[in-house]
Scaffold this active site. Structure first.
Site, PDB file in Angstrom:
ATOM      1  N   ASP A   1      55.424  64.385  52.756  1.00  0.00           N
ATOM      2  CA  ASP A   1      54.297  64.931  53.526  1.00  0.00           C
ATOM      3  C   ASP A   1      54.803  66.006  54.492  1.00  0.00           C
ATOM      4  O   ASP A   1      54.159  67.040  54.689  1.00  0.00           O
ATOM      5  CB  ASP A   1      53.594  63.808  54.304  1.00  0.00           C
ATOM      6  CG  ASP A   1      53.109  62.704  53.385  1.00  0.00           C
ATOM      7  OD1 ASP A   1      52.678  63.015  52.262  1.00  0.00           O
ATOM      8  OD2 ASP A   1      53.188  61.516  53.777  1.00  0.00           O
TER       9      ASP A   1
ATOM     10  N   HIS B   1      50.584  57.117  54.619  1.00  0.00           N
ATOM     11  CA  HIS B   1      50.961  57.926  53.462  1.00  0.00           C
ATOM     12  C   HIS B   1      49.919  57.770  52.359  1.00  0.00           C
ATOM     13  O   HIS B   1      50.211  57.286  51.275  1.00  0.00           O
ATOM     14  CB  HIS B   1      52.357  57.532  52.959  1.00  0.00           C
ATOM     15  CG  HIS B   1      52.762  58.300  51.736  1.00  0.00           C
ATOM     16  ND1 HIS B   1      52.965  59.659  51.739  1.00  0.00           N
ATOM     17  CD2 HIS B   1      52.942  57.908  50.448  1.00  0.00           C
ATOM     18  CE1 HIS B   1      53.273  60.069  50.517  1.00  0.00           C
ATOM     19  NE2 HIS B   1      53.258  59.022  49.711  1.00  0.00           N
TER      20      HIS B   1
HETATM   21  P1  NAD Z   1      58.406  56.505  36.861  1.00  0.00           P
HETATM   22  O1  NAD Z   1      57.517  55.618  36.074  1.00  0.00           O
HETATM   23  O2  NAD Z   1      58.830  57.796  36.264  1.00  0.00           O
HETATM   24  O3  NAD Z   1      59.738  55.715  37.250  1.00  0.00           O
HETATM   25  C1  NAD Z   1      59.706  54.445  37.807  1.00  0.00           C
HETATM   26  C2  NAD Z   1      60.964  53.720  37.390  1.00  0.00           C
HETATM   27  O4  NAD Z   1      60.922  52.426  38.007  1.00  0.00           O
HETATM   28  C3  NAD Z   1      61.103  53.522  35.863  1.00  0.00           C
HETATM   29  O5  NAD Z   1      62.358  53.999  35.429  1.00  0.00           O
HETATM   30  C4  NAD Z   1      60.990  52.015  35.694  1.00  0.00           C
HETATM   31  O6  NAD Z   1      61.798  51.509  34.652  1.00  0.00           O
HETATM   32  C5  NAD Z   1      61.496  51.543  37.063  1.00  0.00           C
HETATM   33  N1  NAD Z   1      61.140  50.157  37.376  1.00  0.00           N
HETATM   34  C6  NAD Z   1      60.008  49.487  37.117  1.00  0.00           C
HETATM   35  N2  NAD Z   1      60.111  48.222  37.547  1.00  0.00           N
HETATM   36  C7  NAD Z   1      61.340  48.098  38.111  1.00  0.00           C
HETATM   37  C8  NAD Z   1      62.053  47.035  38.722  1.00  0.00           C
HETATM   38  N3  NAD Z   1      61.509  45.830  38.848  1.00  0.00           N
HETATM   39  N4  NAD Z   1      63.292  47.283  39.155  1.00  0.00           N
HETATM   40  C9  NAD Z   1      63.856  48.504  39.043  1.00  0.00           C
HETATM   41  N5  NAD Z   1      63.246  49.542  38.456  1.00  0.00           N
HETATM   42  C10 NAD Z   1      61.998  49.329  37.992  1.00  0.00           C
HETATM   43  O7  NAD Z   1      57.691  56.753  38.292  1.00  0.00           O
HETATM   44  P2  NAD Z   1      58.067  57.847  39.399  1.00  0.00           P
HETATM   45  O8  NAD Z   1      57.292  59.085  39.146  1.00  0.00           O
HETATM   46  O9  NAD Z   1      59.542  57.929  39.525  1.00  0.00           O
HETATM   47  O10 NAD Z   1      57.426  57.154  40.708  1.00  0.00           O
HETATM   48  C11 NAD Z   1      57.975  55.982  41.223  1.00  0.00           C
HETATM   49  C12 NAD Z   1      57.178  55.510  42.433  1.00  0.00           C
HETATM   50  O11 NAD Z   1      57.258  56.456  43.506  1.00  0.00           O
HETATM   51  C13 NAD Z   1      55.678  55.333  42.169  1.00  0.00           C
HETATM   52  O12 NAD Z   1      55.231  54.174  42.816  1.00  0.00           O
HETATM   53  C14 NAD Z   1      55.055  56.547  42.833  1.00  0.00           C
HETATM   54  O13 NAD Z   1      53.726  56.339  43.209  1.00  0.00           O
HETATM   55  C15 NAD Z   1      55.960  56.681  44.029  1.00  0.00           C
HETATM   56  N6  NAD Z   1      55.899  57.982  44.708  1.00  0.00           N
HETATM   57  C16 NAD Z   1      56.027  57.996  46.046  1.00  0.00           C
HETATM   58  C17 NAD Z   1      55.972  59.184  46.742  1.00  0.00           C
HETATM   59  C18 NAD Z   1      56.107  59.199  48.242  1.00  0.00           C
HETATM   60  O14 NAD Z   1      55.855  60.244  48.854  1.00  0.00           O
HETATM   61  N7  NAD Z   1      56.551  58.123  48.881  1.00  0.00           N
HETATM   62  C19 NAD Z   1      55.792  60.391  46.047  1.00  0.00           C
HETATM   63  C20 NAD Z   1      55.689  60.351  44.679  1.00  0.00           C
HETATM   64  C21 NAD Z   1      55.731  59.131  44.001  1.00  0.00           C
END
Ligand code: NAD
Length: 300
Positions: free
Chosen positions: A175, A202
């Site tokens: 952000d 957020h």
């Molecule tokens: P993605 O699906 O590409 O990757 C997520 C990964 O997590 C995958 O590799 C999956 O295998 C892994 N995973 C699932 N369960 C797991 C577990 N129990 N232990 C370890 N790994 C596990 O998703 P992404 O695009 O990388 O996003 C990940 C998260 O980040 C989402 O929740 C998304 O909403 C969040 N996000 C947060 C922000 C922020 O500003 N804080 C910004 C963007 C995305």
């Protein structure tokens, strides 16, 4: 506004071994969800960070490939990949900073709250393991909805008797990154000189960029411009989700933001003064139990 303060970890520092090559303390960083859209570029960026001596990449699938790939980069951090529940303890043991981008991302039309049912369980399990294997680590929570996953981790740590509110952070740096970019672009300022605090939460309207406190100040922006910048910052995640059209949410800019925040944590742990970043933390700034505001290291 009284920002939250991170507890001094000077005792931890005294017990640290030091790398003879760099003179920096040895620091282990674990990334949980390292094979994902955020996890992979974040692994790359943390491999490039000279403050990291050991990089532990954990996911439920795919980490051997990511770890092998990243490990070939000629920077000092030693990289190891871990996969599946049975390797989670080893992945976490001795970590100074744990970054959590594990979980499902949004698709168009979804709010961050729609992710709660899946991601809450993932975060609960990972937090339980953190409490067991590296209870002193600084935890950087990226998994959404951050407004809920941070309180979930806090409850798990409380139950385990390891909770230290100064060590749990919801990563809201994206952000801030967006607010800086949009403000600099609109005010025609050099973006690297710009800072904008972002407080609140957020998710959508809970994201409150304080353009009135932005530096450098500008009189080039009208009230309408500020309203538009505020809305664009609040909707920044949705802008990316819609542009990706079903292929996930922000990953590259999020990896950058996650790397900026983790770097601040490492610098703070290493005793660098005046490290300040906004993040979603337990707070007394408002009547809300958790609130994003400036957080910094305090060494006593
Ligand atoms: P993605 O699906 O590409 O990757 C997520 C990964 O997590 C995958 O590799 C999956 O295998 C892994 N995973 C699932 N369960 C797991 C577990 N129990 N232990 C370890 N790994 C596990 O998703 P992404 O695009 O990388 O996003 C990940 C998260 O980040 C989402 O929740 C998304 O909403 C969040 N996000 C947060 C922000 C922020 O500003 N804080 C910004 C963007 C995305």
């Amino acid at each position: 506004m009284r920002p939250s303060l991170m507890r001094s970890t000077s005792q931890l520092l005294r017990r640290r071994s030091y790398s003879s090559a760099s003179g920096q303390p040895e620091r282990k960083v674990a990334i949980l969800g390292a094979a994902g859209g955020i996890g992979q570029p974040l692994s790359l960026l943390m491999k490039l960070n000279p403050l990291v001596s050991s990089l532990s990449l954990y996911d439920i699938a795919g980490t051997p490939g990511v770890a092998a790939d990243v490990s070939h980069i000629n920077s000092p951090a030693l990289v190891k990949g871990f996969m599946g529940d049975e390797q989670l303890g080893e992945a976490l043991e001795g970590s100074d900073v744990v970054i959590i981008p594990a979980g499902v991302p949004r698709k168009p039309g979804m709010t961050r709250d729609d992710l709660f049912n899946i991601n809450a369980g993932i975060v609960k399990n990972l937090s339980t393991a953190i409490a067991k294997y590296c209870p002193n680590a600084l935890v950087n929570m990226i998994s959404n909805p951050v407004n809920s996953t941070v309180p979930i981790a806090a409850e798990v740590f409380k139950k385990a008797g390891t909770y230290d509110e100064k060590k749990l952070f919801g990563v809201t740096t994206l952000d801030v990154v967006r607010a800086k970019t949009f403000y600099a672009g609109k005010a025609n300022l050099p973006v690297t000189d710009v800072n904008v605090p972002v407080v609140g939460g957020h998710a959508g309207i809970t994201i409150l960029p304080l353009f009135s406190q932005a530096t450098p100040a500008t009189n080039a922006l009208s009230d309408e411009d500020i309203k538009a910048l505020t809305k664009r910052t609040q909707d920044g995640g949705t802008e990316v989700v819609e542009a990706k059209a079903g292929k996930g949410s922000a990953t590259l800019s999020m990896a950058y933001a996650g790397a900026v925040f983790a770097d601040a944590c490492l610098k703070g742990l290493n005793g660098v003064p005046d490290i300040v970043e906004c993040s979603f933390v337990q707070s007394t700034v408002t009547e809300l139990p958790f609130f994003a505001s400036k957080a910094w290291e305090e060494w006593s």
